[in-house]
Motif scaffolding. Structure first.
Motif, short mmCIF file in Angstrom:
data_model
loop_
_atom_site.label_atom_id
_atom_site.label_comp_id
_atom_site.label_asym_id
_atom_site.label_seq_id
_atom_site.Cartn_x
_atom_site.Cartn_y
_atom_site.Cartn_z
N SER A 90 0.83 -1.21 0.00
CA SER A 90 0.00 0.00 0.00
C SER A 90 0.86 1.26 0.00
N VAL A 91 1.96 1.25 0.76
CA VAL A 91 2.87 2.40 0.77
C VAL A 91 3.59 2.53 -0.57
N ALA A 92 4.02 1.40 -1.13
CA ALA A 92 4.71 1.42 -2.43
C ALA A 92 3.81 1.99 -3.52
N ILE A 93 2.58 1.55 -3.54
CA ILE A 93 1.63 2.05 -4.55
C ILE A 93 1.37 3.54 -4.35
N ARG A 94 1.14 3.94 -3.11
CA ARG A 94 0.83 5.35 -2.82
C ARG A 94 1.93 6.29 -3.28
N TYR A 95 3.20 5.87 -3.10
CA TYR A 95 4.32 6.75 -3.40
C TYR A 95 5.10 6.35 -4.66
N GLY A 96 4.57 5.41 -5.45
CA GLY A 96 5.20 5.04 -6.71
C GLY A 96 6.52 4.32 -6.57
N ALA A 97 6.67 3.55 -5.50
CA ALA A 97 7.91 2.80 -5.29
C ALA A 97 7.80 1.40 -5.90
N GLU A 98 8.94 0.79 -6.10
CA GLU A 98 9.02 -0.58 -6.63
C GLU A 98 9.52 -1.50 -5.52
N LEU A 99 9.29 -2.79 -5.70
CA LEU A 99 9.77 -3.81 -4.76
C LEU A 99 10.71 -4.75 -5.48
N LEU A 100 11.85 -5.01 -4.87
CA LEU A 100 12.80 -5.97 -5.42
C LEU A 100 13.09 -7.00 -4.33
N PRO A 101 12.62 -8.25 -4.54
CA PRO A 101 12.83 -9.27 -3.52
C PRO A 101 14.28 -9.71 -3.43
N LYS A 102 14.69 -10.07 -2.20
CA LYS A 102 16.00 -10.66 -1.98
C LYS A 102 15.84 -12.17 -2.12
N PRO A 103 16.81 -12.89 -2.62
CA PRO A 103 18.14 -12.40 -2.99
C PRO A 103 18.07 -11.54 -4.26
N ILE A 104 18.95 -10.57 -4.30
CA ILE A 104 18.96 -9.60 -5.38
C ILE A 104 19.65 -10.17 -6.61
N HIS A 105 18.97 -10.04 -7.76
CA HIS A 105 19.55 -10.44 -9.04
C HIS A 105 19.99 -9.16 -9.75
#
Length: 122
Positions: A90-105
């Motif tokens: 909900s916070v990511a959508i509200r502020y236009g952020a992206e999510l990158l799951p770990k482990p990081i590729h």
């Protein structure tokens, strides 16, 4: 050269992400706590990569503070191994952020960063 701020309390992840960004041609400012990030001149930052689970405050709180208190609208990507994403989404959508799951590729990290930077420039 674009500068990326990386906020992560894990020294290994901080080093790995820094290496990935350097190899892709970005300048990097790295900090281990949100407090250190808030002390920076954020006007010089092109994008922010931030861990979600940190001892002082979580990544959602960092994003809200960046946007509302620091008036920093730099593209924002959460780095997370967090299983329950409902509160984060909900916070990511509200502020236009992206999510990158770990482990990081590395390829996915750079793809998301390029996408966020292009969106911000448009």
């Amino acid at each position: 050269m674009q500068t990326v701020l990386v906020i992560d309390d894990d020294v290994f992840v901080l080093s790995m992400v820094t290496d990935i960004l350097h190899s892709a041609g970005y300048a990097v400012v790295k900090v281990q706590s949100p407090d250190d990030a808030f002390k920076l001149d954020l006007a010089q930052i092109s994008a922010i990569l931030c861990d979600y689970n940190m001892p002082q405050m979580n990544g959602a709180d960092v994003l809200i503070a960046m946007r509302e208190l620091k008036e920093c609208n730099a593209p924002f990507i959460f780095l997370t191994g967090h299983e329950q994403l409902d509160d984060l989404l909900s916070v990511a959508i509200r502020y236009g952020a992206e999510l990158l799951p770990k482990p990081i590729h590395p390829v996915e990290l750079i793809r998301l960063l390029v996408k966020q930077l292009a969106t911000a420039a448009a």
